[in-house]
Design a protein around this motif. Structure first.
Motif, PDB file in Angstrom:
ATOM      1  N   THR A 131      51.468  42.466  41.401  1.00  0.00           N
ATOM      2  CA  THR A 131      51.220  43.563  40.489  1.00  0.00           C
ATOM      3  C   THR A 131      52.036  44.776  40.914  1.00  0.00           C
ATOM      4  O   THR A 131      52.003  45.170  42.066  1.00  0.00           O
ATOM      5  N   ALA A 189      48.190  49.465  40.155  1.00  0.00           N
ATOM      6  CA  ALA A 189      47.053  49.257  41.037  1.00  0.00           C
ATOM      7  C   ALA A 189      46.121  50.449  40.951  1.00  0.00           C
ATOM      8  O   ALA A 189      46.551  51.586  40.807  1.00  0.00           O
ATOM      9  N   PRO A 190      44.788  50.202  41.016  1.00  0.00           N
ATOM     10  CA  PRO A 190      43.846  51.319  40.940  1.00  0.00           C
ATOM     11  C   PRO A 190      44.085  52.324  42.059  1.00  0.00           C
ATOM     12  O   PRO A 190      44.341  51.962  43.191  1.00  0.00           O
ATOM     13  N   ARG A 204      48.079  45.637  31.122  1.00  0.00           N
ATOM     14  CA  ARG A 204      47.750  46.167  32.439  1.00  0.00           C
ATOM     15  C   ARG A 204      47.607  47.680  32.379  1.00  0.00           C
ATOM     16  O   ARG A 204      46.737  48.267  33.022  1.00  0.00           O
ATOM     17  N   ASP A 238      43.923  48.987  33.264  1.00  0.00           N
ATOM     18  CA  ASP A 238      43.859  49.452  34.642  1.00  0.00           C
ATOM     19  C   ASP A 238      42.675  50.408  34.789  1.00  0.00           C
ATOM     20  O   ASP A 238      42.344  51.162  33.877  1.00  0.00           O
ATOM     21  N   SER A 287      44.427  39.032  38.074  1.00  0.00           N
ATOM     22  CA  SER A 287      44.948  40.250  38.688  1.00  0.00           C
ATOM     23  C   SER A 287      44.536  40.332  40.156  1.00  0.00           C
ATOM     24  O   SER A 287      43.515  39.786  40.575  1.00  0.00           O
ATOM     25  N   THR A 288      45.348  41.031  40.951  1.00  0.00           N
ATOM     26  CA  THR A 288      44.988  41.251  42.349  1.00  0.00           C
ATOM     27  C   THR A 288      43.855  42.252  42.493  1.00  0.00           C
ATOM     28  O   THR A 288      43.258  42.352  43.555  1.00  0.00           O
ATOM     29  N   SER A 289      43.551  43.002  41.440  1.00  0.00           N
ATOM     30  CA  SER A 289      42.477  43.988  41.465  1.00  0.00           C
ATOM     31  C   SER A 289      41.181  43.352  40.960  1.00  0.00           C
ATOM     32  O   SER A 289      41.115  42.876  39.822  1.00  0.00           O
ATOM     33  N   SER A 290      40.134  43.366  41.787  1.00  0.00           N
ATOM     34  CA  SER A 290      38.852  42.808  41.368  1.00  0.00           C
ATOM     35  C   SER A 290      38.261  43.601  40.205  1.00  0.00           C
ATOM     36  O   SER A 290      37.594  43.030  39.330  1.00  0.00           O
ATOM     37  N   ASN A 291      38.481  44.914  40.171  1.00  0.00           N
ATOM     38  CA  ASN A 291      37.985  45.723  39.062  1.00  0.00           C
ATOM     39  C   ASN A 291      38.608  45.296  37.744  1.00  0.00           C
ATOM     40  O   ASN A 291      37.931  45.191  36.718  1.00  0.00           O
ATOM     41  N   ASP A 351      34.599  38.432  44.755  1.00  0.00           N
ATOM     42  CA  ASP A 351      34.005  39.727  44.436  1.00  0.00           C
ATOM     43  C   ASP A 351      32.753  39.537  43.590  1.00  0.00           C
ATOM     44  O   ASP A 351      32.764  38.841  42.587  1.00  0.00           O
TER      45      ASP A 351
END
Length: 468
Positions: free
Chosen positions: A15, A20-21, A327, A331, A362-366, A397
């Motif tokens: 990503t 990213a957050p 994304r 995001d 996505s690499t972001s769990s959110n 997660d």
């Protein structure tokens, strides 16, 4: 992405750092890392609020203008001229009130408007607000009209990859000469009125909007276009690989990079190129191939959308444009995310659904959790959607597992019952167990009733034994 897209493994493509957050919701946006420039680019946009307007009375307009407040003078001139010519306009300085979630209202204005103008300048393209608004306009299939008030070269120098992709294939209206405003405005006005007329007459706008968003702008065409930009993918494959039915993935990437180097350099940074390759591999890989091999069949399927064959590079642009837009919108730091989630049922497009499936990796769990909830709101019950949501039940997660449970319950996915039962009985997080139970109760059926009854009986007997 579309019909015939190749199978994907449950991998996490890289990503871009911009997506990213950031861990906060600082609406002042003093700075944020922009991959296309590699610098902390200022994002000078602020949002004004106008007192005394009842948000319930905000009217749907023909057109919304997205702009940087540094360009407010030009925006006002453009808005005034549009309204004098019978086109109603929504801009944030007149449509927001004290006490109203103005970011939500901006998202709603985008979804409600028939047309969308993005006012392009070196200020606006660095604004996270403007980036989010263009992305939401794109995924909600709005007729998008870029209006540039500086040279293309100056603007593109400050653009991130996402905005480059979303505006590259659409003709820009250029307003770089203040003395020629009237002439430039008449050209823009003609395009806007034609689009409004077409929308009024044509019930199915999908084909028209796809052509408007995905066709190459005449201003970007080369005198002698590279044959590979328009080449049929069957010929592309046969010229490079003859009769081979599969080739090493690395060989494909080497050839792809060599052939499309100039196109990639114009849009992608080094980090974004890695992200692109990871996503292409995810799209075209074969689950049954242990070695990193590319099957001709998967390559052709990638280039096929709604049973129509597209040349490779335009297909890659479409694919990455969709992913970047999704994304950007979903995001956790997006200024339009909430409104998009709440209104996804309006979209129900293949673009939205496929991109949301991709966001589950996505690499972001959110982002994964948001994507799971959002998929349900599209109303899509395709087996592929259920399969992708079931993978959320194995996520490390707990929020993603919880979101996956609730989503599968909303879809009444009987296929997920065994995994939901396992989570209900064994997950160490109480919220996940409760979500699994709620999902099972929504799905219902004899299997669920019997399994839940047995589990409750056993749990009660164990409780009584331990109490003795």
């Amino acid at each position: 992405m579309g019909a015939g897209a190749s199978k994907k493994k449950d991998k996490e493509p890289k990503t871009p750092s911009r997506l990213a957050p950031t861990g906060g919701q600082n609406r002042s946006r003093a700075s944020s890392l922009t991959p296309s420039t590699g610098t902390n680019a200022a994002r000078p946009r602020s949002r004004s609020r106008s007192p005394g307007i009842n948000p319930a009375k905000l009217e749907t307009k023909d057109l919304m203008i997205s702009y940087s407040h540094a360009d407010k003078e030009f925006m006002n001139k453009l808005k005034d001229n549009l309204e004098l010519n019978g086109i109603t306009v929504w801009v944030d300085v007149i449509g927001l009130t004290a006490g109203v979630d103005f970011l939500q209202k901006i998202g709603q204005a985008i979804l409600d408007a028939k047309l969308f103008i993005t006012l392009l300048s070196s200020n606006s393209v660095k604004s996270k607000y403007c980036q989010d608004e263009v992305a939401l306009a794109y995924i909600s299939q709005k007729a998008l009209f870029p209006v540039a008030i500086e040279s293309r070269e100056t603007i593109q120098e400050h653009m991130d990859t996402g905005m480059k992709l979303q505006t590259a294939s659409i003709e820009w209206s250029m307003f770089v000469d203040p003395d020629n405003f009237t002439g430039d405005f008449q050209k823009l006005l003609s395009k806007l009125k034609l689009e409004l007329k077409d929308q009024g007459e044509e019930k199915n706008s999908k084909k028209r909007l796809k052509k408007q968003q995905n066709s190459f702008s005449s201003s970007l065409k080369q005198e002698k276009p590279d044959k590979h930009l328009v080449e049929n993918p069957y010929k592309y494959w046969s010229d490079l690989y003859k009769d081979a039915e599969m080739i090493p993935w690395q060989r494909f990437i080497t050839d792809f990079t060599r052939i499309f180097q100039s196109k990639m350099d114009a849009i992608f940074t080094g980090e974004d190129k890695e992200w692109l390759m990871a996503n292409l591999y995810s799209e075209m890989e074969d689950e049954d191939e242990e070695d990193e091999m590319l099957l001709k069949e998967n390559f052709i399927n990638f280039c096929k959308v709604d049973e129509e064959i597209q040349p490779l590079w335009p297909r890659v642009e479409d694919h990455t444009r969709e992913l970047y837009a999704m994304r950007e919108v979903f995001d956790m730091d997006s200024s339009v995310r909430l409104e998009a989630i709440q209104n996804l049922g309006k979209f129900q497009s293949t673009t939205v659904i496929n991109a949301l499936r991709d966001l589950l990796r996505s690499t972001s769990s959110n982002v994964r959790a948001v994507a799971a909830v959002s998929l349900v709101k599209t109303g899509d019950k395709d087996p592929s959607t259920v399969d992708n949501l079931m993978k959320c039940l194995n996520d490390k997660d707990r929020l993603v597992r919880e979101a996956g449970c609730l989503a599968l319950g909303q879809l009444h996915a009987k296929k997920a019952v065994p995994k939901l039962l396992h989570l209900w009985r064994n997950d160490f997080i109480s919220h996940v167990r409760e979500a699994a139970q709620a999902s099972l109760e929504q799905i219902g059926g004899k299997e669920v009733e019997e399994a839940m009854h047995i589990t409750k009986v056993l749990a009660e007997e164990i409780r009584m034994l331990t109490a003795e």
